[in-house]
Design a protein around this motif. Structure first.
Motif, PDB file in Angstrom:
ATOM      1  N   GLU A  62       0.813  -1.210   0.000  1.00  0.00           N
ATOM      2  CA  GLU A  62       0.000   0.000   0.000  1.00  0.00           C
ATOM      3  C   GLU A  62       0.849   1.264   0.000  1.00  0.00           C
ATOM      4  O   GLU A  62       0.333   2.369   0.131  1.00  0.00           O
ATOM      5  CB  GLU A  62      -0.926   0.006   1.220  1.00  0.00           C
ATOM      6  N   GLY A  63       2.174   1.093  -0.141  1.00  0.00           N
ATOM      7  CA  GLY A  63       3.061   2.242  -0.283  1.00  0.00           C
ATOM      8  C   GLY A  63       3.514   2.886   1.006  1.00  0.00           C
ATOM      9  O   GLY A  63       4.080   3.985   0.985  1.00  0.00           O
ATOM     10  N   GLN A  64       3.302   2.224   2.145  1.00  0.00           N
ATOM     11  CA  GLN A  64       3.745   2.792   3.414  1.00  0.00           C
ATOM     12  C   GLN A  64       5.180   2.363   3.720  1.00  0.00           C
ATOM     13  O   GLN A  64       5.470   1.174   3.873  1.00  0.00           O
ATOM     14  CB  GLN A  64       2.829   2.352   4.561  1.00  0.00           C
ATOM     15  N   ALA A  65       6.072   3.347   3.808  1.00  0.00           N
ATOM     16  CA  ALA A  65       7.451   3.069   4.211  1.00  0.00           C
ATOM     17  C   ALA A  65       7.484   2.866   5.718  1.00  0.00           C
ATOM     18  O   ALA A  65       6.787   3.552   6.470  1.00  0.00           O
ATOM     19  CB  ALA A  65       8.354   4.224   3.808  1.00  0.00           C
ATOM     20  N   HIS A  66       8.292   1.911   6.165  1.00  0.00           N
ATOM     21  CA  HIS A  66       8.389   1.639   7.587  1.00  0.00           C
ATOM     22  C   HIS A  66       9.728   0.990   7.905  1.00  0.00           C
ATOM     23  O   HIS A  66      10.338   0.344   7.055  1.00  0.00           O
ATOM     24  CB  HIS A  66       7.235   0.747   8.070  1.00  0.00           C
ATOM     25  N   HIS A  67      10.188   1.202   9.138  1.00  0.00           N
ATOM     26  CA  HIS A  67      11.388   0.515   9.604  1.00  0.00           C
ATOM     27  C   HIS A  67      11.255   0.242  11.093  1.00  0.00           C
ATOM     28  O   HIS A  67      10.412   0.818  11.771  1.00  0.00           O
ATOM     29  CB  HIS A  67      12.657   1.309   9.282  1.00  0.00           C
ATOM     30  N   PHE A  68      12.091  -0.660  11.582  1.00  0.00           N
ATOM     31  CA  PHE A  68      11.970  -1.142  12.956  1.00  0.00           C
ATOM     32  C   PHE A  68      13.095  -0.600  13.830  1.00  0.00           C
ATOM     33  O   PHE A  68      14.249  -0.507  13.395  1.00  0.00           O
ATOM     34  CB  PHE A  68      12.038  -2.671  13.012  1.00  0.00           C
ATOM     35  N   SER A  69      12.751  -0.293  15.063  1.00  0.00           N
ATOM     36  CA  SER A  69      13.762   0.013  16.082  1.00  0.00           C
ATOM     37  C   SER A  69      13.909  -1.143  17.066  1.00  0.00           C
ATOM     38  O   SER A  69      14.892  -1.223  17.801  1.00  0.00           O
ATOM     39  CB  SER A  69      13.392   1.293  16.832  1.00  0.00           C
ATOM     40  N   GLU A  70      12.935  -2.019  17.088  1.00  0.00           N
ATOM     41  CA  GLU A  70      12.945  -3.179  17.976  1.00  0.00           C
ATOM     42  C   GLU A  70      12.201  -4.314  17.299  1.00  0.00           C
ATOM     43  O   GLU A  70      11.152  -4.100  16.683  1.00  0.00           O
ATOM     44  CB  GLU A  70      12.283  -2.820  19.312  1.00  0.00           C
ATOM     45  N   LEU A  71      12.743  -5.531  17.431  1.00  0.00           N
ATOM     46  CA  LEU A  71      12.121  -6.690  16.783  1.00  0.00           C
ATOM     47  C   LEU A  71      12.400  -7.927  17.624  1.00  0.00           C
ATOM     48  O   LEU A  71      13.544  -8.378  17.740  1.00  0.00           O
ATOM     49  CB  LEU A  71      12.680  -6.879  15.369  1.00  0.00           C
ATOM     50  N   LYS A  72      11.339  -8.484  18.225  1.00  0.00           N
ATOM     51  CA  LYS A  72      11.465  -9.654  19.083  1.00  0.00           C
ATOM     52  C   LYS A  72      10.270 -10.568  18.872  1.00  0.00           C
ATOM     53  O   LYS A  72       9.158 -10.090  18.627  1.00  0.00           O
ATOM     54  CB  LYS A  72      11.532  -9.251  20.561  1.00  0.00           C
ATOM     55  N   TYR A  73      10.497 -11.879  18.995  1.00  0.00           N
ATOM     56  CA  TYR A  73       9.384 -12.826  18.956  1.00  0.00           C
ATOM     57  C   TYR A  73       9.788 -14.118  19.651  1.00  0.00           C
ATOM     58  O   TYR A  73      10.967 -14.435  19.789  1.00  0.00           O
ATOM     59  CB  TYR A  73       8.903 -13.100  17.531  1.00  0.00           C
TER      60      TYR A  73
END
Length: 288
Positions: A62-73
């Motif tokens: 849908e054209g939304q740029a995004h990036h992560f500062s934290e990623l856990k699972y």
């Protein structure tokens, strides 16, 4: 008599050689290493703050740029499936020994060792994204190691209201103005205190075919598992547009209104359990 001694010594030596050969040729168990690679499509994710110049930026369908500062699972309930279809469970009822928190900021957590796996050829791997219902209780006494890991200050993989563990914790930013993105998934409860029942079950069982058989025995294979977080917003099940707000359609930040919105992320990341049993995961390689 001398000949008899020589014969006995030779027989003992031969038996020793045969015994060693059998031990080497027919090992009963070895280790398997799971290595997780977190990506946007094929690009390894680099974390960063709102204005980071090095963070990996992804753009949704849908054209939304995004990036992560934290990623856990959380990964738990691991099972390996032999070529004949038999499943070998790995400490599936012990969170201390059979579950882990994958944390992109800590490279050592991206590799998880399965010890003492029975010898054989394996064609599939199964695991849970999250914690299955009967173990999803904040039990410090029963599982002190996992409790401490999940609850540490830099991990925070527990709901504040004590219903259980967070299964996924994603923090970051989206849009041209870097609005906050805070997506937390995990099972919920409903009802009143003392009479709580299961709300949304966010645990997902993932099944992956291995790219080639993992041969356990004289070898200790490594299975490389790709987690493609492009599917967070552009999944097989849902195409999601991030919306900041506290209404029923708000989904970019966690709030009490978004349990139904949360399930969309859960189904994208872990599959819906029926038409999609792999979610964002795939096996990119097996190294025997």
């Amino acid at each position: 008599m001398q000949n008899l001694k020589q014969y006995l010594l030779l027989s003992a030596f031969s038996l020793g050689v045969i015994s060693c050969q059998n031990s080497d040729d027919n090992p009963v168990a070895n280790n398997v290493t799971l290595e997780f690679k977190n990506t946007f499509k094929n690009e390894t994710i680099i974390l960063g703050g709102a204005t980071s110049s090095t963070a990996t930026i992804n753009t949704s369908a849908e054209g939304q740029a995004h990036h992560f500062s934290e990623l856990k699972y959380v990964i738990s309930n691991i099972r390996l499936v032999k070529a004949d279809g038999n499943e070998v469970p790995y400490k599936v009822n012990d969170l201390d020994q059979g579950a882990t928190v994958i944390d992109q900021s800590k490279p050592e957590t991206l590799r998880y060792l399965l010890s003492n796996i029975p010898a054989g050829e394996y064609k599939k791997i199964k695991f849970g994204l999250g914690v299955k219902k009967d173990l999803n209780v904040l039990d410090q006494v029963r599982f002190p190691k996992f409790y401490a890991t999940a609850g540490s200050n830099d991990t925070q993989m527990m709901w504040e209201w004590g219903a259980g563990y967070r299964f996924t914790k994603i923090e970051g930013f989206y849009g041209t103005d870097n609005k906050q993105m805070s997506i937390h998934t995990g099972s919920t409860i409903k009802g009143s205190e003392g009479n709580f029942t299961q709300g949304v079950d966010a645990y997902r069982d993932v099944t992956l075919d291995l790219s080639q058989h993992a041969i356990v025995g004289s070898k200790a294979p490594k299975i490389i598992i790709k987690a493609d977080f492009d599917k967070l917003l552009t999944g097989k099940i849902n195409t999601i547009v991030l919306v900041t707000g506290t209404g029923s359609d708000g989904n970019a930040t966690p709030n009490i209104h978004t349990a139904n919105q949360m399930v969309k992320f859960v189904d994208n990341l872990g599959g819906n359990g029926s038409s999609d049993i792999s979610g964002m995961f795939s096996v990119s390689a097996v190294e025997n």
